[in-house]
Scaffold this motif. Structure first.
Motif, PDB file in Angstrom:
ATOM      1  N   GLU A  88       1.047  -1.401   0.106  1.00  0.00           N
ATOM      2  CA  GLU A  88      -0.459  -0.162   0.014  1.00  0.00           C
ATOM      3  C   GLU A  88       1.237   0.798  -0.071  1.00  0.00           C
ATOM      4  O   GLU A  88       0.229   2.239   0.341  1.00  0.00           O
ATOM      5  CB  GLU A  88      -0.536   0.225   1.107  1.00  0.00           C
ATOM      6  N   ARG A  89       2.361   1.173  -0.090  1.00  0.00           N
ATOM      7  CA  ARG A  89       2.633   2.300  -0.175  1.00  0.00           C
ATOM      8  C   ARG A  89       2.649   3.255  -0.852  1.00  0.00           C
ATOM      9  O   ARG A  89       2.487   2.749  -1.938  1.00  0.00           O
ATOM     10  CB  ARG A  89       4.337   1.409  -0.351  1.00  0.00           C
ATOM     11  N   ARG A  90       2.372   4.185  -1.018  1.00  0.00           N
ATOM     12  CA  ARG A  90       2.441   5.641  -2.572  1.00  0.00           C
ATOM     13  C   ARG A  90       3.841   6.080  -2.807  1.00  0.00           C
ATOM     14  O   ARG A  90       3.466   6.542  -3.802  1.00  0.00           O
ATOM     15  CB  ARG A  90       1.224   6.307  -1.501  1.00  0.00           C
ATOM     16  N   VAL A  91       4.343   5.846  -2.648  1.00  0.00           N
ATOM     17  CA  VAL A  91       5.721   6.766  -2.698  1.00  0.00           C
ATOM     18  C   VAL A  91       7.304   5.561  -2.432  1.00  0.00           C
ATOM     19  O   VAL A  91       8.052   5.690  -3.242  1.00  0.00           O
ATOM     20  CB  VAL A  91       6.498   8.266  -1.701  1.00  0.00           C
ATOM     21  N   TYR A  92       6.917   5.374  -1.160  1.00  0.00           N
ATOM     22  CA  TYR A  92       8.261   4.492  -0.638  1.00  0.00           C
ATOM     23  C   TYR A  92       8.907   3.519  -1.407  1.00  0.00           C
ATOM     24  O   TYR A  92       7.875   1.993  -1.111  1.00  0.00           O
ATOM     25  CB  TYR A  92       8.353   4.506   0.718  1.00  0.00           C
ATOM     26  N   GLY A  93      10.388   3.656  -1.964  1.00  0.00           N
ATOM     27  CA  GLY A  93      11.028   2.669  -2.657  1.00  0.00           C
ATOM     28  C   GLY A  93      10.225   2.260  -4.235  1.00  0.00           C
ATOM     29  O   GLY A  93      10.252   1.225  -4.871  1.00  0.00           O
ATOM     30  N   ARG A  94       9.544   3.290  -4.503  1.00  0.00           N
ATOM     31  CA  ARG A  94       8.063   3.807  -6.055  1.00  0.00           C
ATOM     32  C   ARG A  94       8.939   4.776  -6.550  1.00  0.00           C
ATOM     33  O   ARG A  94       8.918   5.075  -8.083  1.00  0.00           O
ATOM     34  CB  ARG A  94       7.125   4.284  -5.753  1.00  0.00           C
ATOM     35  N   LYS A  95      10.451   4.754  -6.735  1.00  0.00           N
ATOM     36  CA  LYS A  95      11.562   5.703  -7.492  1.00  0.00           C
ATOM     37  C   LYS A  95      11.104   5.259  -8.770  1.00  0.00           C
ATOM     38  O   LYS A  95      11.200   4.214  -9.122  1.00  0.00           O
ATOM     39  CB  LYS A  95      12.535   5.955  -7.041  1.00  0.00           C
ATOM     40  N   GLY A  96      11.043   6.464  -9.477  1.00  0.00           N
ATOM     41  CA  GLY A  96      10.700   5.824 -10.996  1.00  0.00           C
ATOM     42  C   GLY A  96       9.033   5.908 -11.930  1.00  0.00           C
ATOM     43  O   GLY A  96       8.467   5.845 -12.838  1.00  0.00           O
ATOM     44  N   VAL A 132      -1.190   9.991  -7.813  1.00  0.00           N
ATOM     45  CA  VAL A 132      -2.790  10.724  -7.798  1.00  0.00           C
ATOM     46  C   VAL A 132      -2.181  11.240  -9.840  1.00  0.00           C
ATOM     47  O   VAL A 132      -3.312  11.511  -9.729  1.00  0.00           O
ATOM     48  CB  VAL A 132      -1.829  11.825  -6.664  1.00  0.00           C
ATOM     49  N   CYS A 133      -0.987  12.038  -9.369  1.00  0.00           N
ATOM     50  CA  CYS A 133      -0.495  12.697 -11.248  1.00  0.00           C
ATOM     51  C   CYS A 133      -0.200  12.159 -12.233  1.00  0.00           C
ATOM     52  O   CYS A 133      -0.130  12.489 -13.379  1.00  0.00           O
ATOM     53  CB  CYS A 133      -0.401  13.825 -10.318  1.00  0.00           C
ATOM     54  N   GLY A 134       0.151  11.071 -11.653  1.00  0.00           N
ATOM     55  CA  GLY A 134       1.038  10.285 -12.590  1.00  0.00           C
ATOM     56  C   GLY A 134       2.734  10.418 -12.806  1.00  0.00           C
ATOM     57  O   GLY A 134       3.350   9.598 -13.202  1.00  0.00           O
ATOM     58  N   ASP A 135       2.178  11.449 -12.601  1.00  0.00           N
ATOM     59  CA  ASP A 135       4.565  11.740 -12.229  1.00  0.00           C
ATOM     60  C   ASP A 135       5.390  11.150 -12.062  1.00  0.00           C
ATOM     61  O   ASP A 135       5.017  10.829 -10.829  1.00  0.00           O
ATOM     62  CB  ASP A 135       4.159  13.763 -11.741  1.00  0.00           C
ATOM     63  N   PRO A 136       6.582  11.010 -12.491  1.00  0.00           N
ATOM     64  CA  PRO A 136       7.464   9.101 -11.959  1.00  0.00           C
ATOM     65  C   PRO A 136       7.137   9.802 -10.382  1.00  0.00           C
ATOM     66  O   PRO A 136       8.180  11.597 -10.296  1.00  0.00           O
ATOM     67  CB  PRO A 136       8.333  10.133 -12.844  1.00  0.00           C
ATOM     68  N   ILE A 137       7.999   9.388  -9.552  1.00  0.00           N
ATOM     69  CA  ILE A 137       8.182   9.288  -8.150  1.00  0.00           C
ATOM     70  C   ILE A 137       9.982   9.940  -7.938  1.00  0.00           C
ATOM     71  O   ILE A 137      10.300   9.229  -8.138  1.00  0.00           O
ATOM     72  CB  ILE A 137       7.673   8.621  -7.183  1.00  0.00           C
ATOM     73  N   ARG A 138      10.065  10.286  -7.204  1.00  0.00           N
ATOM     74  CA  ARG A 138      12.035  10.997  -6.665  1.00  0.00           C
ATOM     75  C   ARG A 138      11.973  10.050  -5.392  1.00  0.00           C
ATOM     76  O   ARG A 138      11.453  10.468  -4.950  1.00  0.00           O
ATOM     77  CB  ARG A 138      11.959  12.744  -6.869  1.00  0.00           C
ATOM     78  N   ARG A 139      13.915  10.487  -6.162  1.00  0.00           N
ATOM     79  CA  ARG A 139      14.301  10.141  -4.881  1.00  0.00           C
ATOM     80  C   ARG A 139      15.158  11.062  -5.054  1.00  0.00           C
ATOM     81  O   ARG A 139      15.844  10.883  -5.556  1.00  0.00           O
ATOM     82  CB  ARG A 139      14.476   8.638  -4.917  1.00  0.00           C
ATOM     83  N   ARG A 168       5.190  16.926  -8.415  1.00  0.00           N
ATOM     84  CA  ARG A 168       3.797  18.135  -8.299  1.00  0.00           C
ATOM     85  C   ARG A 168       2.503  17.824  -7.652  1.00  0.00           C
ATOM     86  O   ARG A 168       2.655  19.087  -6.868  1.00  0.00           O
ATOM     87  CB  ARG A 168       3.039  17.516  -9.618  1.00  0.00           C
ATOM     88  N   CYS A 169       2.752  16.829  -6.568  1.00  0.00           N
ATOM     89  CA  CYS A 169       1.745  16.657  -5.656  1.00  0.00           C
ATOM     90  C   CYS A 169       2.538  17.845  -4.237  1.00  0.00           C
ATOM     91  O   CYS A 169       1.355  18.037  -2.973  1.00  0.00           O
ATOM     92  CB  CYS A 169       0.854  15.476  -5.158  1.00  0.00           C
ATOM     93  N   GLN A 170       3.401  17.323  -3.846  1.00  0.00           N
ATOM     94  CA  GLN A 170       4.176  17.933  -2.586  1.00  0.00           C
ATOM     95  C   GLN A 170       4.979  19.547  -2.477  1.00  0.00           C
ATOM     96  O   GLN A 170       5.922  19.521  -3.973  1.00  0.00           O
ATOM     97  CB  GLN A 170       5.276  17.058  -2.148  1.00  0.00           C
TER      98      GLN A 170
END
Length: 291
Positions: free
Chosen positions: A255-263, A268-275, A288-290
DNA sequence: ACCGCACCCTGAGCGC
DNA sequence: TGCGCTCAGGGTGCGG
């Protein structure tokens, strides 16, 4: 590894094996960094004592041994507290597992990393505390003694409110994420849940704490409560080493939304998660969301 | 008081 | 296969 939800899950599931039972014998590994109380002294102190209760304080477990004596446990990064009847591939390294015949690969025999082995009265299973990296801790606290580690803890993260967080952040130039990781501010928060809560609140992890508004502090605390409570419901996150005392994996890693999801796309918005590194820790967010 | 960093320890995974 | 490198969910203690 273990943050508040994993420690709380461990507490709930290991308590039935410990509470109300007398400790018959204690085996340990050699003295090391892991033992804040030397193993020989620990064995002397524990044998014959009854566990009256098992509580959690931040990421610590505190066993009440009656008469005011306590045993402090911390799981560190790779600590595993579990029943001798637990079966899980996470209880062995991949190389150790590969050297065993298939039918033995899920069973667990105490190894050199199993620093504490408790045998309890009655027919119940033994309780093992295993910790490969030895960042975990075990310490005897005699009646009347206070403990610097426990004294340092602030409000439990499940109880922290926006007003208290906002107050703690006033005038601070460190990243808001560093504030959440500070155990004297929010006891129990670690790297995964800090990132997840900041995502839900829409706040960038690197923002200076002193520039976070009161309203955002409310949102961060609401996010923290939501991710921590949901993770406890699902049995915590099993990412590399964590197992519940019965050997079960947690469910929150799914259920993680960001942790370990780089790229991977933001949910929510579809932009790649950054690390990037914030507060000396690997940090994941959506630009974008934060804000 | 505050802040960043080195350090404690072992194993997995990766590129070469 | 093996080597060397980087990375990992935590916490403490130091120096600037």
């Amino acid at each position: 590894m273990p943050e508040l939800p994993e420690v709380e899950t461990t507490r709930r599931r290991i308590a039935p094996l410990l509470v109300g039972r007398r400790i018959e014998s204690v085996e340990t590994t050699r003295p090391s960094y892991f033992f804040l109380t030397p193993p020989e002294q620990l064995r002397r102190s524990l044998v014959g004592r009854r566990v009256e209760a098992l509580d959690r304080a931040g990421k610590y477990l505190v066993a009440d041994l009656g008469g005011g004596d306590r045993l402090l446990l911390h799981l560190g990064m790779t600590g595993q507290l579990f029943s001798s009847e637990a079966t899980s591939v996470r209880l062995l390294s991949a190389t150790a597992r590969a050297s065993l015949p298939p039918e033995a690969q899920h069973r667990f025999e105490p190894d050199e990393h199993t620093h504490l082995r408790l045998t309890l009265e009655g027919r119940g299973p033994r309780v093992f505390f295993r910790d490969v990296r030895k960042f975990g801790k075990v310490q005897w606290i005699a009646a009347g003694e206070d403990n610097a580690r426990l004294d340092r803890l602030g409000t439990d993260a499940l109880e922290l409110d926006g007003q208290a967080l906002f107050r703690a952040c006033r005038g601070r130039r460190v990243a808001i994420k560093a504030m959440l990781l500070d155990q004297s501010v929010a006891a129990g928060v670690g790297n995964i849940y800090a990132d997840e809560a900041l995502f839900l609140a829409g706040v960038r992890p690197g923002r200076a704490a002193g520039r976070v508004t009161r309203r955002e502090c409310d949102a961060i605390c609401a996010g923290l409560h939501r991710v921590l409570e949901r993770s406890i419901e699902t049995g915590g996150s099993s990412i590399s080493d964590y197992v519940a005392p019965d050997g079960a994996d947690g469910g929150y890693q799914d259920e993680r939304r960001v942790y370990g999801r780089k790229g991977e796309p933001c949910l929510v918005c579809g932009d790649p998660i950054r690390r990037r590194i914030v507060a000396q820790r690997s940090t994941h967010y959506c630009a974008r969301c934060q804000r």
